[in-house]
Design an enzyme around this catalytic site. Structure first.
Site, PDB file in Angstrom:
ATOM      1  N   ARG A 116       0.942  -1.009  -0.034  1.00  0.00           N
ATOM      2  CA  ARG A 116       0.052  -0.099   0.054  1.00  0.00           C
ATOM      3  C   ARG A 116       0.905   1.206  -0.189  1.00  0.00           C
ATOM      4  O   ARG A 116       1.684   1.391   0.830  1.00  0.00           O
ATOM      5  CB  ARG A 116      -0.772  -0.101   1.379  1.00  0.00           C
ATOM      6  N   CYS A 135     -16.192   1.820   0.951  1.00  0.00           N
ATOM      7  CA  CYS A 135     -14.895   1.056   1.075  1.00  0.00           C
ATOM      8  C   CYS A 135     -14.513   1.206   2.624  1.00  0.00           C
ATOM      9  O   CYS A 135     -13.770   0.503   3.276  1.00  0.00           O
ATOM     10  CB  CYS A 135     -13.858   1.206   0.179  1.00  0.00           C
ATOM     11  N   ASP A 172     -16.901   7.540  -1.385  1.00  0.00           N
ATOM     12  CA  ASP A 172     -15.649   7.525  -0.843  1.00  0.00           C
ATOM     13  C   ASP A 172     -15.419   8.660  -0.015  1.00  0.00           C
ATOM     14  O   ASP A 172     -15.970   9.886  -0.394  1.00  0.00           O
ATOM     15  CB  ASP A 172     -14.709   7.244  -1.732  1.00  0.00           C
ATOM     16  N   GLN A 191     -10.076  -3.749  -3.055  1.00  0.00           N
ATOM     17  CA  GLN A 191     -11.459  -3.385  -2.559  1.00  0.00           C
ATOM     18  C   GLN A 191     -12.434  -3.645  -3.748  1.00  0.00           C
ATOM     19  O   GLN A 191     -13.530  -3.908  -3.425  1.00  0.00           O
ATOM     20  CB  GLN A 191     -11.200  -1.770  -2.347  1.00  0.00           C
ATOM     21  N   ARG A 211     -13.517  -8.335   1.973  1.00  0.00           N
ATOM     22  CA  ARG A 211     -12.095  -7.974   1.760  1.00  0.00           C
ATOM     23  C   ARG A 211     -11.422  -9.447   1.842  1.00  0.00           C
ATOM     24  O   ARG A 211     -10.331  -9.730   1.389  1.00  0.00           O
ATOM     25  CB  ARG A 211     -11.541  -6.591   2.594  1.00  0.00           C
TER      26      ARG A 211
HETATM   27  N1   CP Z   1     -10.943  -0.072   2.428  1.00  0.00           N
HETATM   28  C1   CP Z   1      -9.868   0.183   2.941  1.00  0.00           C
HETATM   29  O1   CP Z   1      -8.754  -0.051   2.270  1.00  0.00           O
HETATM   30  O2   CP Z   1      -9.671   0.182   4.348  1.00  0.00           O
HETATM   31  P1   CP Z   1      -8.346   0.461   5.249  1.00  0.00           P
HETATM   32  O3   CP Z   1      -8.023   1.855   4.731  1.00  0.00           O
HETATM   33  O4   CP Z   1      -8.610   0.385   6.747  1.00  0.00           O
HETATM   34  O5   CP Z   1      -7.294  -0.641   4.671  1.00  0.00           O
END
Ligand code: CP
Length: 309
Positions: free
Chosen positions: A103, A262, A222, A133, A290
């Site tokens: 990430r 999300c 979002d 996601q 997820r």
């Molecule tokens: N939706 C999502 O990616 O949640 P986090 O940022 O908590 O990982």
């Protein structure tokens, strides 16, 4: 054969359904206590340059349930944060692990990691894309409607990573996709080019949330201020006024339409408290999925498909 999962563009429709079908099976197994240690002895390193709740815990729990081990590497506390290149990080981690999840901010860094890694790389979210996601979202919608093709998906808000991945995933799955974003927060031109690339795709981009949500089967939104955009908070809060998913807006969608988010949510901004709580069950189903969809992705990429439960 699929080697990495970096964007929704990487996936054919067959691969999308392969992941969703396996995710359904793994969810059934998990819920019925059927062991499915398909990645026994395998390791996944997960690199985070942004915070996470769902991604971190679902990857770590998922890998444990599959009989493997997931390890957390913080960008800040590792050599990644001191400038070690994605290429060198990839070549090092490939010597230890069977997969890498990352990430980060820049999609280019994930692409570089994948170019140098000899193990599969999974995008756990960049500013450009959030494929894990969106696969969980497609799974959740299919659980409700039993199919995806022909449904209308509406997105209201920022045209960045979630919107971009939903456009690609929704269109590939045969859905009608309508996105309402302020003019300065539209999806990137390459995403709009993708949406225009197939005469079979049914896509609308508008700055009017009412137009997008009309007759929708599922409405997404979002946060207005994504991670890394905090310096733009004031300007974004101004720009996104009118882009809230409220009961009034939702009244234009099909009766009984789903709402997806999300998470985390900023209630009173992109979604009203009332709408969030009325749709909490399906929003937290989405969060749960997820886990199941990422287990399927890891199995597909890391050799867990061939193994029987
Ligand atoms: N939706 C999502 O990616 O949640 P986090 O940022 O908590 O990982």
């Amino acid at each position: 054969m699929l080697k990495h999962l970096l964007t929704m563009q990487d996936l054919s429709i067959n691969e999308i359904y392969r992941i969703l079908n396996l995710a359904d099976q793994l969810k059934y197994n998990q819920q019925h206590g059927i062991p499915h240690r398909r990645l026994e002895g395998k390791t996944l390193v997960t690199i985070y340059e942004k915070p996470s709740t769902r991604t971190r815990i679902s990857f770590e729990t998922g890998m444990f349930q599959l009989g493997g081990l997931a390890m957390y590497l913080s960008g800040r506390e590792s050599q990644v944060g001191r400038g070690e290149t994605a290429a060198d990080t990839a070549r090092t981690l490939s010597r230890y692990c069977d997969g890498i999840m990352i990430r980060t901010f820049r999609q280019e860094d994930v692409e570089e990691l994948a170019a140098y890694a000899t193990v599969p790389v999974i995008n756990g979210m960049t500013d450009y894309a959030h494929p894990c996601q969106v696969l969980a979202d497609l799974m959740t919608i299919r659980e409700r409607y039993a199919h995806l093709d022909g449904l209308k998906l509406a997105y209201v808000g920022d045209g960045d990573n979630m919107c971009q991945s939903l456009i690609v995933g929704g269109l590939k799955a045969g859905m009608t996709v309508a996105a309402a974003t302020p003019r300065d927060y539209r999806p990137l031109p390459e995403i709009l080019d993708f949406a225009a690339s197939d005469p079979g795709f049914d896509f609308l981009l508008t700055d009017d949330p009412r137009e997008a949500v009309q007759d929708a089967d599922v409405v997404f939104t979002d946060v207005w201020v994504s991670m890394g955009k905090e310096a733009e908070t004031e300007q974004r809060l101004r720009a996104f006024q009118g882009y809230s998913v409220t009961a009034e807006l939702l009244a234009l969608a099909k009766p009984g339409c789903m709402v997806q988010h999300c998470l985390p949510a900023h209630k009173g901004q992109e979604i009203s408290q009332e709408v969030f709580e009325a749709h909490a069950q399906e929003i937290f189903d989405e969060a749960e999925n997820r886990l199941h969809v990422q287990k399927a992705i890891m199995c597909l990429l890391m050799g867990g498909v061939e193994r029987e439960d």
